[in-house]
Design a protein around this motif. Structure first.
Motif, PDB file in Angstrom:
ATOM      1  N   UNK A  79       0.884  -1.167   0.000  1.00 35.13           N
ATOM      2  CA  UNK A  79       0.000   0.000   0.000  1.00 35.13           C
ATOM      3  C   UNK A  79       0.919   1.213   0.000  1.00 35.13           C
ATOM      4  N   UNK A  80       0.852   2.013  -1.049  1.00 37.56           N
ATOM      5  CA  UNK A  80       1.777   3.130  -1.250  1.00 37.56           C
ATOM      6  C   UNK A  80       1.017   4.441  -1.070  1.00 37.56           C
ATOM      7  N   UNK A  81       1.535   5.320  -0.199  1.00 42.00           N
ATOM      8  CA  UNK A  81       0.865   6.593   0.055  1.00 42.00           C
ATOM      9  C   UNK A  81       1.843   7.754  -0.090  1.00 42.00           C
TER      10      UNK A  81
ATOM     11  N   UNK B 180      -2.472   4.031  -3.348  1.00 38.10           N
ATOM     12  CA  UNK B 180      -2.936   2.913  -4.164  1.00 38.10           C
ATOM     13  C   UNK B 180      -2.339   1.612  -3.635  1.00 38.10           C
ATOM     14  N   UNK B 181      -2.929   0.510  -4.045  1.00 38.86           N
ATOM     15  CA  UNK B 181      -2.466  -0.824  -3.674  1.00 38.86           C
ATOM     16  C   UNK B 181      -1.848  -1.495  -4.888  1.00 38.86           C
ATOM     17  N   UNK B 182      -0.769  -2.249  -4.658  1.00 35.87           N
ATOM     18  CA  UNK B 182      -0.087  -2.924  -5.763  1.00 35.87           C
ATOM     19  C   UNK B 182       0.534  -4.220  -5.277  1.00 35.87           C
ATOM     20  N   UNK B 183       0.218  -5.314  -5.957  1.00 37.09           N
ATOM     21  CA  UNK B 183       0.837  -6.613  -5.682  1.00 37.09           C
ATOM     22  C   UNK B 183       1.326  -7.181  -7.004  1.00 37.09           C
ATOM     23  N   UNK B 184       2.570  -7.639  -7.040  1.00 37.15           N
ATOM     24  CA  UNK B 184       3.121  -8.154  -8.299  1.00 37.15           C
ATOM     25  C   UNK B 184       4.195  -9.195  -8.018  1.00 37.15           C
ATOM     26  N   UNK B 185       4.346 -10.116  -8.965  1.00 38.97           N
ATOM     27  CA  UNK B 185       5.379 -11.151  -8.858  1.00 38.97           C
ATOM     28  C   UNK B 185       6.035 -11.353 -10.212  1.00 38.97           C
ATOM     29  N   UNK B 186       7.315 -11.743 -10.197  1.00 41.85           N
ATOM     30  CA  UNK B 186       8.065 -12.016 -11.422  1.00 41.85           C
ATOM     31  C   UNK B 186       9.081 -13.119 -11.158  1.00 41.85           C
ATOM     32  N   UNK B 187       9.223 -14.033 -12.110  1.00 46.43           N
ATOM     33  CA  UNK B 187      10.219 -15.111 -12.037  1.00 46.43           C
ATOM     34  C   UNK B 187      11.402 -14.737 -12.910  1.00 46.43           C
ATOM     35  N   UNK B 188      12.623 -14.804 -12.353  1.00 51.27           N
ATOM     36  CA  UNK B 188      13.836 -14.505 -13.126  1.00 51.27           C
ATOM     37  C   UNK B 188      14.829 -15.660 -12.949  1.00 51.27           C
ATOM     38  N   UNK B 189      14.723 -16.616 -13.846  1.00 50.96           N
ATOM     39  CA  UNK B 189      15.581 -17.809 -13.785  1.00 50.96           C
ATOM     40  C   UNK B 189      15.882 -18.246 -15.215  1.00 50.96           C
ATOM     41  N   UNK B 190      16.755 -17.488 -15.859  1.00 54.75           N
ATOM     42  CA  UNK B 190      17.010 -17.649 -17.294  1.00 54.75           C
ATOM     43  C   UNK B 190      17.468 -19.061 -17.653  1.00 54.75           C
ATOM     44  N   UNK B 191      18.327 -19.663 -16.824  1.00 58.46           N
ATOM     45  CA  UNK B 191      18.853 -20.984 -17.183  1.00 58.46           C
ATOM     46  C   UNK B 191      17.928 -22.138 -16.802  1.00 58.46           C
TER      47      UNK B 191
END
Length: 342
Positions: A282-284, A292-303
């Motif tokens: 929650x960013x103010x 606003x509210x923000x939730x996010x995910x990312x996978x970084x495993x190239x090999x």
């Protein structure tokens, strides 16, 4: 964004508008799928901390400042201290102490009763016996001279998750040997974007939910949690050269060592492990009247190899989440100005 599928990106962004003092949420999703697994890492520490406070309230003789130690553990501490460590530097040992207090079954039952679905917590973090189903006893100081023992519990063994994406990559290391088959996350913790967002909303905006869906904590405890979530490491006594402001704040500031301005507060919990980075926040901005509210995910495993400690956290993951946060923050600034002109 041309490789969003490869990186298994999921994003939920929630606009907050207020009409007659009431918050109105509008969700915008990108690739959010509760049936598509990602490893949540330390983001599970937020519900564990909140539920520990809830359980304390149900045991009349305890407060967040009650001293205790785990049987076999050398550290005597308090619930408040462990909760603070969980947020300031994402301390695994602190989280595990709270998990011994709760147990897996109790955590999952409490989340389900609040309507927080698509979540299953099955193990501790950063220890060899992480999925041990028997919790250890707690020795609790009722006062300076009296102690009591809270016996451990035997929890239900986890079943393998029946959703997509639990088998990832082309290989993984186990005991220094490369196993050439996908890494199976089926018995790991599961904490979807929807569940993470739901926990954060219940803590930050409890009035939006019915009583049985809220966390059963006092307003003082809720503000304590909010303070812990937003406190920067330097304000909690940690070395700023190591634990810079963006250390636990991926959105907007994760890729910089600059200090976060006083008028911006980020109430969040990050997680990163097995090549997956996630932030739920929650960013103010009090100066510009933005939140606003923000939730996010990312996978970084190239090999495609897990447990080799070769992940693109610094090259791709953190810069992406930082840029995402900045982009939406800038959008919110423009949105606020446009609303002001109407």
């Amino acid at each position: 964004m041309d490789s969003a599928g490869q990186h298994e990106i999921q994003i939920r962004y929630t606009q907050i508008d207020r009409i007659n003092g009431k918050a109105i949420f509008t969700d915008y999703d990108f690739q959010v799928d509760d049936k598509n697994y990602f490893y949540p890492a330390s983001t599970v520490k937020l519900p564990i901390a909140a539920l520990a406070l809830e359980k304390i309230n149900e045991i009349g003789s305890l407060t967040k400042d009650t001293r205790f130690y785990i049987e076999g553990d050398s550290l005597e501490t308090t619930f408040a201290t462990e909760i603070s460590k969980v947020f300031a530097v994402s301390d695994n040992a602190a989280n595990n102490r709270l998990m011994e207090f709760l147990g897996q079954d109790d955590i999952n039952d409490r989340l389900t009763k609040k309507g927080i679905n698509h979540a299953r917590l099955s193990h501790r973090l950063g220890v060899h016996d992480a999925d041990e189903i028997t919790t250890k006893p707690l020795v609790i100081y009722l006062n300076d001279t009296t102690v009591t023992v809270f016996e451990g519990t035997i929890n239900t063994p986890a079943d393998s998750l029946k959703i997509q994406g639990t088998k990832k990559g082309i290989g993984f290391y186990e005991d220094d040997s490369l196993i050439k088959k996908p890494f199976d996350f089926g018995l790991k913790n599961y904490y979807s974007i929807d569940a993470q967002h739901g926990v954060l909303e219940r803590l930050l905006f409890p009035e939006q939910f019915s009583k049985d869906q809220q966390f059963n904590i006092t307003e003082v405890q809720r503000k304590f949690l909010m303070t812990a979530m937003s406190t920067l490491p330097r304000n909690a006594g940690y070395n700023e050269d190591i634990y810079y402001d963006g250390y636990g704040k991926f959105f907007i500031y994760g890729d910089t060592k600059s200090r976060i301005p006083e008028h911006i507060k980020i109430y969040n919990k990050i997680g990163f492990a097995y090549g997956t980075l996630t932030d739920c926040a929650y960013i103010t901005d009090s100066k510009n009247n933005v939140d606003f509210l923000l939730t996010a995910t990312i996978l970084v495993n190239r090999n495609g190899i897990f447990n080799d400690d070769i992940y693109e956290f610094e090259e791709i993951g953190i810069p992406f989440l930082s840029a995402l946060g900045r982009g939406l923050y800038d959008y919110e600034l423009k949105r606020k100005k446009q609303k002001g002109k109407k």
